[in-house]
Design a protein around this motif. Structure first.
Motif, PDB file in Angstrom:
ATOM      1  N   PRO A  97       0.817  -1.223   0.000  1.00 16.26           N
ATOM      2  CA  PRO A  97       0.000   0.000   0.000  1.00 16.26           C
ATOM      3  C   PRO A  97       0.847   1.268   0.000  1.00 16.26           C
ATOM      4  O   PRO A  97       1.818   1.392   0.754  1.00 16.26           O
ATOM      5  N   LEU A  98       0.499   2.192  -0.885  1.00 17.37           N
ATOM      6  CA  LEU A  98       1.125   3.509  -0.935  1.00 17.37           C
ATOM      7  C   LEU A  98       0.042   4.546  -1.187  1.00 17.37           C
ATOM      8  O   LEU A  98      -0.869   4.304  -1.977  1.00 17.37           O
ATOM      9  N   ASP A  99       0.152   5.701  -0.518  1.00 17.18           N
ATOM     10  CA  ASP A  99      -0.748   6.777  -0.905  1.00 17.18           C
ATOM     11  C   ASP A  99      -0.069   7.596  -1.997  1.00 17.18           C
ATOM     12  O   ASP A  99       1.092   7.380  -2.322  1.00 17.18           O
ATOM     13  N   ARG A 100      -0.764   8.560  -2.581  1.00 19.52           N
ATOM     14  CA  ARG A 100      -0.238   9.269  -3.743  1.00 19.52           C
ATOM     15  C   ARG A 100       0.985  10.101  -3.395  1.00 19.52           C
ATOM     16  O   ARG A 100       1.871  10.269  -4.232  1.00 19.52           O
ATOM     17  N   TRP A 101       1.082  10.584  -2.156  1.00 23.11           N
ATOM     18  CA  TRP A 101       2.244  11.379  -1.758  1.00 23.11           C
ATOM     19  C   TRP A 101       3.473  10.482  -1.601  1.00 23.11           C
ATOM     20  O   TRP A 101       4.582  10.831  -2.029  1.00 23.11           O
ATOM     21  N   GLU A 102       3.274   9.314  -0.993  1.00 20.74           N
ATOM     22  CA  GLU A 102       4.391   8.378  -0.834  1.00 20.74           C
ATOM     23  C   GLU A 102       4.911   7.917  -2.186  1.00 20.74           C
ATOM     24  O   GLU A 102       6.129   7.862  -2.421  1.00 20.74           O
ATOM     25  N   PHE A 103       3.972   7.568  -3.075  1.00 15.36           N
ATOM     26  CA  PHE A 103       4.387   7.123  -4.401  1.00 15.36           C
ATOM     27  C   PHE A 103       5.145   8.221  -5.138  1.00 15.36           C
ATOM     28  O   PHE A 103       6.217   7.995  -5.699  1.00 15.36           O
ATOM     29  N   ALA A 104       4.571   9.425  -5.179  1.00 15.54           N
ATOM     30  CA  ALA A 104       5.195  10.520  -5.913  1.00 15.54           C
ATOM     31  C   ALA A 104       6.580  10.841  -5.363  1.00 15.54           C
ATOM     32  O   ALA A 104       7.530  11.074  -6.123  1.00 15.54           O
ATOM     33  N   THR A 105       6.710  10.865  -4.047  1.00 14.91           N
ATOM     34  CA  THR A 105       8.007  11.167  -3.429  1.00 14.91           C
ATOM     35  C   THR A 105       9.046  10.115  -3.811  1.00 14.91           C
ATOM     36  O   THR A 105      10.169  10.439  -4.190  1.00 14.91           O
ATOM     37  N   GLU A 106       8.658   8.835  -3.699  1.00 12.92           N
ATOM     38  CA  GLU A 106       9.598   7.765  -4.022  1.00 12.92           C
ATOM     39  C   GLU A 106       9.973   7.778  -5.500  1.00 12.92           C
ATOM     40  O   GLU A 106      11.138   7.590  -5.865  1.00 12.92           O
ATOM     41  N   TYR A 107       8.995   8.018  -6.378  1.00 10.31           N
ATOM     42  CA  TYR A 107       9.240   8.017  -7.823  1.00 10.31           C
ATOM     43  C   TYR A 107      10.214   9.129  -8.217  1.00 10.31           C
ATOM     44  O   TYR A 107      11.149   8.907  -8.992  1.00 10.31           O
ATOM     45  N   VAL A 108      10.008  10.324  -7.680  1.00 11.81           N
ATOM     46  CA  VAL A 108      10.881  11.454  -8.004  1.00 11.81           C
ATOM     47  C   VAL A 108      12.273  11.243  -7.413  1.00 11.81           C
ATOM     48  O   VAL A 108      13.288  11.496  -8.070  1.00 11.81           O
ATOM     49  N   GLU A 109      12.335  10.773  -6.168  1.00 10.14           N
ATOM     50  CA  GLU A 109      13.645  10.518  -5.558  1.00 10.14           C
ATOM     51  C   GLU A 109      14.418   9.483  -6.359  1.00 10.14           C
ATOM     52  O   GLU A 109      15.624   9.636  -6.611  1.00 10.14           O
ATOM     53  N   ASN A 110      13.735   8.410  -6.766  1.00  8.05           N
ATOM     54  CA  ASN A 110      14.389   7.358  -7.551  1.00  8.05           C
ATOM     55  C   ASN A 110      14.928   7.919  -8.859  1.00  8.05           C
ATOM     56  O   ASN A 110      16.064   7.628  -9.269  1.00  8.05           O
ATOM     57  N   PHE A 111      14.120   8.745  -9.529  1.00  7.50           N
ATOM     58  CA  PHE A 111      14.564   9.353 -10.791  1.00  7.50           C
ATOM     59  C   PHE A 111      15.809  10.213 -10.584  1.00  7.50           C
ATOM     60  O   PHE A 111      16.789  10.114 -11.342  1.00  7.50           O
ATOM     61  N   LEU A 112      15.806  11.076  -9.575  1.00  7.25           N
ATOM     62  CA  LEU A 112      16.944  11.966  -9.340  1.00  7.25           C
ATOM     63  C   LEU A 112      18.201  11.184  -8.962  1.00  7.25           C
ATOM     64  O   LEU A 112      19.313  11.546  -9.349  1.00  7.25           O
ATOM     65  N   ARG A 113      18.027  10.112  -8.196  1.00  7.41           N
ATOM     66  CA  ARG A 113      19.189   9.289  -7.842  1.00  7.41           C
ATOM     67  C   ARG A 113      19.821   8.684  -9.096  1.00  7.41           C
ATOM     68  O   ARG A 113      21.048   8.691  -9.271  1.00  7.41           O
ATOM     69  N   TRP A 114      18.991   8.131  -9.993  1.00  2.00           N
ATOM     70  CA  TRP A 114      19.518   7.546 -11.215  1.00  2.00           C
ATOM     71  C   TRP A 114      20.162   8.615 -12.100  1.00  2.00           C
ATOM     72  O   TRP A 114      21.215   8.377 -12.704  1.00  2.00           O
ATOM     73  N   TYR A 115      19.540   9.760 -12.175  1.00  3.02           N
ATOM     74  CA  TYR A 115      20.077  10.845 -13.000  1.00  3.02           C
ATOM     75  C   TYR A 115      21.466  11.243 -12.502  1.00  3.02           C
ATOM     76  O   TYR A 115      22.422  11.329 -13.285  1.00  3.02           O
ATOM     77  N   ALA A 116      21.572  11.469 -11.198  1.00  3.41           N
ATOM     78  CA  ALA A 116      22.854  11.881 -10.626  1.00  3.41           C
ATOM     79  C   ALA A 116      23.879  10.755 -10.701  1.00  3.41           C
ATOM     80  O   ALA A 116      25.057  10.989 -11.026  1.00  3.41           O
ATOM     81  N   ALA A 117      23.456   9.523 -10.416  1.00  2.00           N
ATOM     82  CA  ALA A 117      24.391   8.384 -10.433  1.00  2.00           C
ATOM     83  C   ALA A 117      24.997   8.203 -11.814  1.00  2.00           C
ATOM     84  O   ALA A 117      26.196   7.943 -11.954  1.00  2.00           O
ATOM     85  N   PHE A 118      24.169   8.344 -12.862  1.00  2.00           N
ATOM     86  CA  PHE A 118      24.696   8.164 -14.214  1.00  2.00           C
ATOM     87  C   PHE A 118      25.608   9.315 -14.608  1.00  2.00           C
ATOM     88  O   PHE A 118      26.721   9.092 -15.112  1.00  2.00           O
ATOM     89  N   ARG A 119      25.162  10.548 -14.397  1.00  2.00           N
ATOM     90  CA  ARG A 119      25.965  11.700 -14.833  1.00  2.00           C
ATOM     91  C   ARG A 119      27.279  11.800 -14.078  1.00  2.00           C
ATOM     92  O   ARG A 119      28.275  12.322 -14.607  1.00  2.00           O
ATOM     93  N   LEU A 120      27.324  11.278 -12.851  1.00  2.00           N
ATOM     94  CA  LEU A 120      28.557  11.302 -12.062  1.00  2.00           C
ATOM     95  C   LEU A 120      29.289   9.959 -12.098  1.00  2.00           C
ATOM     96  O   LEU A 120      30.345   9.825 -11.461  1.00  2.00           O
ATOM     97  N   ARG A 121      28.715   8.976 -12.807  1.00  2.00           N
ATOM     98  CA  ARG A 121      29.260   7.610 -12.852  1.00  2.00           C
ATOM     99  C   ARG A 121      29.596   7.121 -11.444  1.00  2.00           C
ATOM    100  O   ARG A 121      30.683   6.672 -11.128  1.00  2.00           O
ATOM    101  N   ASP A 122      28.611   7.227 -10.575  1.00  2.00           N
ATOM    102  CA  ASP A 122      28.782   6.831  -9.177  1.00  2.00           C
ATOM    103  C   ASP A 122      27.534   6.072  -8.738  1.00  2.00           C
ATOM    104  O   ASP A 122      26.551   6.666  -8.295  1.00  2.00           O
ATOM    105  N   GLU A 123      27.565   4.749  -8.887  1.00  2.00           N
ATOM    106  CA  GLU A 123      26.389   3.938  -8.590  1.00  2.00           C
ATOM    107  C   GLU A 123      26.042   3.908  -7.106  1.00  2.00           C
ATOM    108  O   GLU A 123      24.938   3.521  -6.720  1.00  2.00           O
ATOM    109  N   SER A 124      26.981   4.344  -6.232  1.00  2.00           N
ATOM    110  CA  SER A 124      26.681   4.350  -4.802  1.00  2.00           C
ATOM    111  C   SER A 124      25.580   5.365  -4.462  1.00  2.00           C
ATOM    112  O   SER A 124      24.933   5.245  -3.417  1.00  2.00           O
ATOM    113  N   ILE A 125      25.345   6.323  -5.350  1.00  2.00           N
ATOM    114  CA  ILE A 125      24.282   7.304  -5.122  1.00  2.00           C
ATOM    115  C   ILE A 125      22.915   6.619  -5.089  1.00  2.00           C
ATOM    116  O   ILE A 125      21.970   7.115  -4.455  1.00  2.00           O
ATOM    117  N   LEU A 126      22.796   5.474  -5.734  1.00  2.00           N
ATOM    118  CA  LEU A 126      21.540   4.735  -5.749  1.00  2.00           C
ATOM    119  C   LEU A 126      21.238   4.069  -4.417  1.00  2.00           C
ATOM    120  O   LEU A 126      20.106   3.644  -4.174  1.00  2.00           O
TER     121      LEU A 126
END
Length: 612
Positions: A97-126
Motif C-alpha cells: 500500500p502507498l498513498d499518492r504522496w508516498e508514491f510521488a516522493t519515491e518516484y521522483v527521488e528514484n529518478f533523481l538518484r539515477w540521473y545523478a548516479a549516471f551523470r557522475l558515474r557513481d552507482e553508490s548514489i543509488l
C-alpha cells in the motif's frame, strides 16, 4: 530464443553494476535477442526514433533480468560525460500500500538518484544507506551542472516531502522525467518493472491515467514489463489512456536448445549431475521456462540425486512440485493473488476445481455442482464467472474475453502444482502423504521420449533453423552443390509433430515458413549407417506434406541427419532426389558456422546404442 550464444558485456559489468542481476553470469543463458533489442532501442531514443515498449510474456521468463542487464549496459557502456548520452532509470512498482504522496516522493527521488548516479558515474548514489535523501540535492548542486528543469525536479522532491505546494503529486512525479528531457533536449529512458501493480488495490489513485503524455515523449520513452501478462496486455495497455502508445515485444519460453544450454550451465554451477542426453528432456518437461529448469537442477543438487533417466527426472520434479523451489515460488504467487480477490470466500475452491478439469476448456456447470457438494450451497453462476475473471488477471487461468469462456493456462508445471496445492491447502490433506502420492504417480509415467540421443540431435537441428533464419549456409554441410538460404522468418519449428494417422508418420523436426517447409529426420545410430529404406521413409513424409499443403507449397526441403553417416545406396538416392543430409561432423561444422555449441560427446558411444 533464436539467437547466438554470446555473453555481450556482462564480463565488463560482472563486478560492477547499477542494479544487481540475480542470475549469475555462469548460469544466465540466451535472451540475447531481447537484451540487444531493448539496448539498441534505448540508444535509438537519442535520435528520437524509439517508441515506448512493453516486454510481454508469462511469469518467470526472465523479463526483470533482461531489464537489469540492459540498464547496466546503458549505465556503464556510454560516455556519461557526453551530453547526448541517455540517462537510464530503473523503477519497480511496489506490491504494498502507498498513498499518492508516498508514491510521488519515491518516484521522483528514484529518478533523481539515477540521473545523478549516471551523470557522475557513481552507482553508490543509488544506495539510500550510502546517501540519504537529505544529502541528495546538496550533492547534485555541488557536483553537477544543474539546468532550470533539473532544478525544478530537485525542488519538486522538497515539496513532495513536505506534502505541500503540489496540487496533484502523482501527476507531477510521472511527468518529471519527460519534462526534464523535453526542456533540456536530453534523453531519458524509463525502465518500469512490475507495471501491473499500477492496477492493483495498493494504488488507490490513477497512475496509468497520468502516464499518457509521459510515455508519448520521443525524448523519454518508457519500457515496461511485469509478471501479470493479462493485466498488462488487456487492462493497462490494451484499452484506456495507454492504448496504442506501446510497441509490444513478446518474450516466449526458451527453445529446447536454449533450455538445454541453461540446464547444462545450471548443473555445472550448482554441481548437479545430469547426463547430457537428458538435458533436452528436462527442458521439454519444464516447457522452456527458465525458472522451472533451474529449480529442478537445484533440487537435484540438494537431493544429491543424478538425473540419468526420465524416471529420476520425474521423481525430482515430483519432490520440487510438492515441497521444493517450484512449490515455494508458485505457492507465494497463488496465495498473494487469492488474498487480493477473495471477497466471496470461494476463490481457492474455484481455482482448484478449474485445475482438475479434464479438458482445456472449463465447464462452469461442473464447477458449480462441485462447489455445491463441497460447500453445501449453490453459488450463483455470475459469482463463479466473476471469480474466474479475477483469477485470469493473475495469469492463473485464461479468459477468452471475446467468446466469454475460460480455459486452463498454458503452463503444465503450474497446472500440476495447482492440483497438489489444492489437495494440501484447499482439501487439507497431509503434505507428506500428498508428496508421496505424487512421487508414486510420477514414477509410473511412461517414457515420453524413447530415443534420447536422437531427440538431442533434433533439438540442435531445430535451433539451426531458428538461428540460421535469413542466412545463407554453406552447401557442403548438407552435401549440396548449392548453398542453402534459409527463410527470413519461420512461423514455427516443431519437434516430433504427427503427420496423418499412419504408422511411422512422425516428423522429427518440422519448420514452416509460408510457401517453404522443412521436414527433418534424425538418427543417432552408433556403429550403423542409415540405409535406403530410412531415406525412402523421409521422402514419403515429404510427399504427404506436399499433398496436404497443395499449391501453396513452393519449396520443400528434406534434411536427414545420421550420426555415423549413410550407406552408398542411400547417398545415391538422396543426390538423385535432392535430399539434404549431414553426418556428425557436418552437423558440428554447421553448428559452429551459425555460432552454436557443437553436439556433446555422450557416454557409451563406442557401443552400438541405436536401438535405445
Amino acid at each position: 530464443m533464436k539467437t547466438k550464444e554470446t555473453n555481450f558485456s556482462d564480463k565488463k559489468i560482472d563486478f560492477r553494476w547499477a542494479i544487481r542481476p540475480l542470475v549469475p553470469r555462469e548460469v544466465y543463458t540466451d535472451r540475447q535477442e531481447h537484451i540487444d533489442y531493448l539496448y539498441n532501442a534505448a540508444l535509438d531514443a537519442i535520435g528520437r526514433r524509439t517508441m515506448s515498449t512493453v516486454l510481454l510474456g508469462q511469469r518467470r521468463m526472465g523479463k526483470t533480468e533482461i531489464f537489469k542487464r540492459v540498464v547496466n549496459r546503458l549505465f556503464f557502456e556510454q560516455d556519461h560525460l557526453d551530453p547526448k548520452a541517455l540517462v537510464p532509470v530503473y523503477y519497480s512498482f511496489k506490491d504494498k500500500p502507498l498513498d499518492r504522496w508516498e508514491f510521488a516522493t519515491e518516484y521522483v527521488e528514484n529518478f533523481l538518484r539515477w540521473y545523478a548516479a549516471f551523470r557522475l558515474r557513481d552507482e553508490s548514489i543509488l544506495d539510500r544507506g550510502t546517501l540519504s535523501v537529505d544529502d541528495l540535492s546538496a550533492l547534485m548542486n555541488s557536483r553537477m551542472k544543474i539546468s532550470k528543469s533539473l532544478a525544478g525536479g530537485i525542488n519538486l522532491l522538497r515539496l513532495l516531502r513536505k506534502k505541500g505546494g503540489v496540487t496533484i503529486p502523482d501527476q507531477e512525479a510521472l511527468w518529471l522525467p519527460r519534462g526534464i528531457s523535453d526542456r533540456d533536449e536530453s534523453t531519458t529512458v524509463m525502465f518500469l518493472d512490475e507495471f501491473q501493480n499500477t492496477r492493483l488495490p495498493q494504488y488507490e489513485f490513477d497512475i496509468v491515467g497520468f502516464m499518457q503524455e509521459a510515455v508519448e515523449s520521443p525524448t523519454c520513452p518508457h519500457f515496461v514489463t511485469g509478471s501479470a501478462m493479462s493485466i498488462l496486455a488487456r487492462e493497462i495497455l490494451g484499452r484506456g489512456s495507454l492504448f496504442g502508445r506501446f510497441r509490444s515485444h513478446p518474450i516466449e519460453p526458451m527453445t529446447n536448445y536454449w533450455g538445454t544450454q541453461l540446464a547444462f550451465n545450471a548443473s555445472r554451477y550448482h554441481k548437479a549431475h545430469i547426463e547430457e542426453k537428458m538435458l533436452p528432456v528436462l527442458a521439454d518437461r519444464c516447457g522452456g521456462n527458465p525458472f522451472y529448469i533451474t529449480a529442478v537442477i537445484q533440487q537435484a543438487a540438494e537431493q544429491r540425486k543424478p538425473i540419468v533417466s526420465e524416471e529420476t527426472l520425474n521423481e525430482i520434479l515430483a519432490v520440487d512440485l510438492s515441497s521444493g523451489f517450484i512449490w515455494a515460488e508458485l505457492n507465494d504467487q497463488v496465495t498473494k493473488w487469492i488474498e487480493r480477490i477473495n471477497e466471496y470466500g470461494i476463490t481457492k475452491w474455484v481455482l482448484y476445481l478449474s485445475a482438475l478439469e479434464e479438458g482445456d476448456r472449463l465447464d462452469l456447470d461442473r464447477i458449480q455442482k462441485e462447489l455445491a457438494e463441497r460447500e453445501g450451497k449453490v453459488v450463483p453462476m455470475e459469482t463463479i464467472r466473476d471469480v474466474l475473471i479475477k483469477l485470469s488477471r493473475g495469469d492463473l487461468l485464461q479468459y477468452m474475453e471475446l467468446g466469454g469462456w475460460f480455459k486452463k493456462i498454458d503452463d503444465p508445471i503450474l497446472l500440476e502444482f495447482l492440483k497438489v496445492w489444492g489437495r494440501i491447502e484447499v482439501e487439507g490433506q497431509d503434505r507428506a502423504a500428498v508428496q508421496n502420492d505424487l512421487r508414486t504417480q510420477y514414477q509410473t509415467i511412461k517414457r515420453r521420449i524413447h530415443d534420447h540421443r536422437g531427440y538431442l540431435a533434433e533439438v540442435y537441428m531445430a535451433q539451426i533453423l531458428w538461428t540460421g533464419q535469413n542466412k545463407t549456409l554453406t552447401g557442403k554441410f548438407f552435401h549440396s552443390k548449392e548453398d542453402i538460404t534459409l527463410p527470413w522468418h519461420f512461423s514455427y519449428v516443431r519437434l516430433r509433430s504427427k503427420l496423418g494417422g499412419g504408422k511411422g508418420m512422425e516428423i522429427d523436426v518440422e519448420g514452416g515458413a509460408g510457401k517453404e517447409r522443412w521436414i527433418c529426420e534424425s538418427k543417432w545410430w552408433i556403429g550403423r549407417k542409415v540405409g535406403q529404406a530410412e531415406v525412402e521413409s523421409l521422402m514419403r513424409k515429404g510427399s504427404v506434406v506436399k499433398e496436404e499443403v497443395g499449391e501453396g507449397l513452393q519449396i520443400l526441403r528434406l534434411w536427414f541427419f545420421a550420426h555415423d553417416g549413410f550407406t552408398k545406396e542411400a547417398e545415391a538416392l538422396m543426390r538423385e532426389k535432392g535430399v539434404l543430409w549431414s553426418s556428425r561432423q557436418d552437423l558440428d561444422n554447421l553448428l559452429k558456422f551459425v555460432g552454436l555449441r557443437q553436439l556433446p560427446e555422450l557416454a557409451g558411444e563406442e557401443r552400438n546404442n541405436h536401438a535405445e
